[in-house]
Write a protein that holds these residues in place. Structure first.
Motif, PDB file in Angstrom:
ATOM      1  N   GLU A   5       0.840  -1.189   0.000  1.00  0.00           N
ATOM      2  CA  GLU A   5       0.000   0.000   0.000  1.00  0.00           C
ATOM      3  C   GLU A   5       0.876   1.240   0.000  1.00  0.00           C
ATOM      4  O   GLU A   5       2.031   1.202   0.434  1.00  0.00           O
ATOM      5  CB  GLU A   5      -0.900   0.010   1.234  1.00  0.00           C
ATOM      6  CG  GLU A   5      -1.933  -1.095   1.263  1.00  0.00           C
ATOM      7  CD  GLU A   5      -2.813  -1.013   2.491  1.00  0.00           C
ATOM      8  OE1 GLU A   5      -2.478  -0.226   3.399  1.00  0.00           O
ATOM      9  OE2 GLU A   5      -3.819  -1.744   2.538  1.00  0.00           O
ATOM     10  N   GLU A  10      -0.552   4.326   4.977  1.00  0.00           N
ATOM     11  CA  GLU A  10      -0.140   3.769   6.262  1.00  0.00           C
ATOM     12  C   GLU A  10       0.070   4.866   7.294  1.00  0.00           C
ATOM     13  O   GLU A  10      -0.305   4.721   8.465  1.00  0.00           O
ATOM     14  CB  GLU A  10       1.141   2.945   6.095  1.00  0.00           C
ATOM     15  CG  GLU A  10       1.545   2.175   7.340  1.00  0.00           C
ATOM     16  CD  GLU A  10       0.465   1.220   7.815  1.00  0.00           C
ATOM     17  OE1 GLU A  10       0.047   1.332   8.983  1.00  0.00           O
ATOM     18  OE2 GLU A  10       0.019   0.378   7.012  1.00  0.00           O
ATOM     19  N   ARG A  13      -3.301   5.851   8.538  1.00  0.00           N
ATOM     20  CA  ARG A  13      -3.851   4.885   9.493  1.00  0.00           C
ATOM     21  C   ARG A  13      -3.228   5.064  10.875  1.00  0.00           C
ATOM     22  O   ARG A  13      -3.911   5.057  11.896  1.00  0.00           O
ATOM     23  CB  ARG A  13      -3.601   3.450   8.996  1.00  0.00           C
ATOM     24  CG  ARG A  13      -4.398   3.041   7.780  1.00  0.00           C
ATOM     25  CD  ARG A  13      -5.885   2.896   8.086  1.00  0.00           C
ATOM     26  NE  ARG A  13      -6.178   1.820   9.015  1.00  0.00           N
ATOM     27  CZ  ARG A  13      -6.430   0.564   8.656  1.00  0.00           C
ATOM     28  NH1 ARG A  13      -6.412   0.225   7.384  1.00  0.00           N
ATOM     29  NH2 ARG A  13      -6.716  -0.355   9.567  1.00  0.00           N
ATOM     30  N   ARG A 300      -1.322  -1.332  15.297  1.00  0.00           N
ATOM     31  CA  ARG A 300      -1.245  -1.528  13.844  1.00  0.00           C
ATOM     32  C   ARG A 300      -0.357  -2.715  13.469  1.00  0.00           C
ATOM     33  O   ARG A 300      -0.733  -3.543  12.629  1.00  0.00           O
ATOM     34  CB  ARG A 300      -0.713  -0.256  13.188  1.00  0.00           C
ATOM     35  CG  ARG A 300      -0.711  -0.282  11.666  1.00  0.00           C
ATOM     36  CD  ARG A 300      -2.098  -0.322  11.118  1.00  0.00           C
ATOM     37  NE  ARG A 300      -2.077  -0.344   9.661  1.00  0.00           N
ATOM     38  CZ  ARG A 300      -2.900  -1.023   8.899  1.00  0.00           C
ATOM     39  NH1 ARG A 300      -3.867  -1.737   9.455  1.00  0.00           N
ATOM     40  NH2 ARG A 300      -2.809  -0.983   7.593  1.00  0.00           N
ATOM     41  N   ALA A 312       4.253  -5.618   5.875  1.00  0.00           N
ATOM     42  CA  ALA A 312       3.496  -4.392   6.143  1.00  0.00           C
ATOM     43  C   ALA A 312       3.608  -3.996   7.614  1.00  0.00           C
ATOM     44  O   ALA A 312       3.687  -2.818   7.948  1.00  0.00           O
ATOM     45  CB  ALA A 312       2.028  -4.591   5.760  1.00  0.00           C
ATOM     46  N   ALA A 316       5.030  -0.476   8.984  1.00  0.00           N
ATOM     47  CA  ALA A 316       4.292   0.363   9.935  1.00  0.00           C
ATOM     48  C   ALA A 316       5.156   0.687  11.147  1.00  0.00           C
ATOM     49  O   ALA A 316       5.146   1.812  11.659  1.00  0.00           O
ATOM     50  CB  ALA A 316       3.012  -0.342  10.370  1.00  0.00           C
TER      51      ALA A 316
END
Length: 450
Positions: A5, A10, A13, A300, A312, A316
């Motif tokens: 993504e 990110e 988020r 997350r 991912a 993050a």
């Protein structure tokens, strides 16, 4: 191969998760500031009593609270796996554990007076401090239960309710403290005992508000099962304890270290202690932002690992670490540029202002590494690997920061600057050590199974 993504998505988020948590953290600090102002205007002796009581209160209950944070990797991973039943069972076991942990904390609080005397405090102050602490004993299970419920909600990405609870708690605390300390609204003037009683009522009100909010907005839907004996079983309790005990040691070794640094500053001199407290207050306020980022990263990364997306999760984590360091770099610049006027917000004493101004630039360097390490700790909690942070804290704070800082402060002409050089050196070791560990382990798919 994972679909990647955009980084901006990110970051968005993480920001949506972090902002409410930061607001809640700052709200908790605001309650402490209000209490200090109100009791400070009531009397100097009473302020001193609360001053020696609070380290005992937080040094004991925060260890139990740290154990409750063992729910983070379990519920975050379960949410990522879309396993609502597992989240519910973990929360229920957490509620049982919070009640069990309340007992030893209550016993320690009942022993406040002899404990403080044993720690070298004046008997009169110790007795007054005990009345403040004893008034808070009924709130212990509510405080720990609130932690269990907030972990259940936040790790399932329900974070906005923390702001509502914080607002309610601040209002209840301010009104209750004003009424019970000074005797307003028809209440008796109870002084220190009233301050403790107000804190007690605030914790209970916060817990009930969070429960009511959860039920009213059905935040438990999709992650609930009927209560059963499994919540009381040893395997369910051990699952939390095996993560929570290292987290408790990690958070408390840091807290205890900074508390001990105040004793060192006090031995340097009264002016130096006042300057140390001023700089530490500013450092504590700025710390709330990377702490919120850290908690968002825990959520997350845990969610992404549960969803089977380790790369991912690693990304993050690194974004969170970069965000924590970047904010603290801005704070560091503020500390350096504002070193002469920032202390004036807290005192008019020229000697204290000069002493604080001399250590603000050192605290600036301290800030960058502090932001890095707390965000890294959040990644480790999300991974279910809290032990490296515990080990690095023991090394950084207790084998490097305090010995070096104590020696430079008390055995050389460096004084308070030496103490802060030691603290900064310890944080460098913690931050660098955690980043190096994460470089090797964070992106791997075989991260600890929860």
């Amino acid at each position: 191969m994972e679909a990647r993504e955009p980084v901006s998505r990110e970051i968005s988020r993480l920001t949506r998760l972090a902002v409410p948590i930061v607001v809640a953290n700052l709200g908790m600090m605001a309650m402490g500031a209000v209490d200090q102002v109100l009791i400070g205007h009531y009397g100097t002796t009473e302020l001193a009593a609360v001053g020696i009581a609070n380290p005992w209160v937080f040094g004991t209950i925060m260890f139990a609270n740290g154990i409750m944070l063992g729910l983070d990797p379990i519920i975050a991973r379960a949410h990522g796996e879309r396993n609502g039943a597992r989240s519910a069972r973990a929360f229920q076991a957490g509620v049982v554990l919070s009640l069990a942990l309340s007992i030893p904390v209550a016993v320690l609080w009942l022993c406040t007076e002899p404990a403080l005397v044993l720690l070298g405090q004046e008997p009169k102050l110790a007795a007054l401090a005990a009345t403040f602490v004893h008034a808070q004993i009924p709130s212990i299970p509510f405080f720990l239960g609130t932690t269990a419920l907030s972990r259940y909600l936040q790790n399932r990405e329900h974070v906005r309710q923390t702001v509502v609870v914080t607002i309610v708690a601040n209002l209840v605390n301010a009104l209750a403290a004003w009424a019970l300390i000074y005797g307003h609204f028809g209440a008796p003037s109870l002084g220190v005992f009233g301050a403790g009683l107000a804190t007690n009522l605030t914790r209970i009100a916060g817990a009930l508000t969070l429960v009511a909010w959860t039920r009213a907005f059905r935040l438990h839907e999709g992650a609930w099962v009927a209560w059963s004996r499994s919540a009381f079983s040893w395997p369910a309790q051990w699952e939390i304890l095996r993560f929570g005990i290292p987290i408790a040691f990690q958070t408390c070794t840091e807290m205890w270290a900074f508390g001990f640094s105040s004793f060192i500053a006090g031995r340097v001199g009264e002016v130096q202690l006042a300057a140390h407290q001023i700089v530490m207050l500013f450092a504590s306020v700025t710390f709330m932002i990377p702490l919120g980022i850290s908690q968002a990263v825990t959520i997350r990364s845990g969610n992404l690992l549960g969803a089977g997306r380790p790369e991912a999760a690693g990304r993050a984590g690194w974004l969170g670490i970069a965000g924590g360091a970047a904010f603290m770099a801005l704070a560091a610049a503020t500390f350096v540029l504002g070193r002469s006027w920032l202390p004036r917000l807290s005192t008019d004493d020229g000697a204290v202002i000069a002493a604080a101004a001399a250590i603000f630039p050192i605290a600036g360097a301290f800030e960058i590494f502090d932001g890095t390490q707390v965000a890294a700790c959040g990644v480790l909690r999300g991974m279910g690997r809290p032990l490296p942070a515990t080990i690095m804290n023991l090394i950084g704070y207790w084998l490097i920061a305090l010995p070096i800082g104590g020696y430079l402060a008390l055995r050389t002409s460096w004084g308070l600057r030496g103490l802060w050089v030691g603290l900064c050196a310890g944080l460098v070791v913690v931050a660098v050590g955690l980043v190096l560990w994460l470089r090797k382990h964070a992106p791997r798919a075989e991260i600890a199974r929860v």
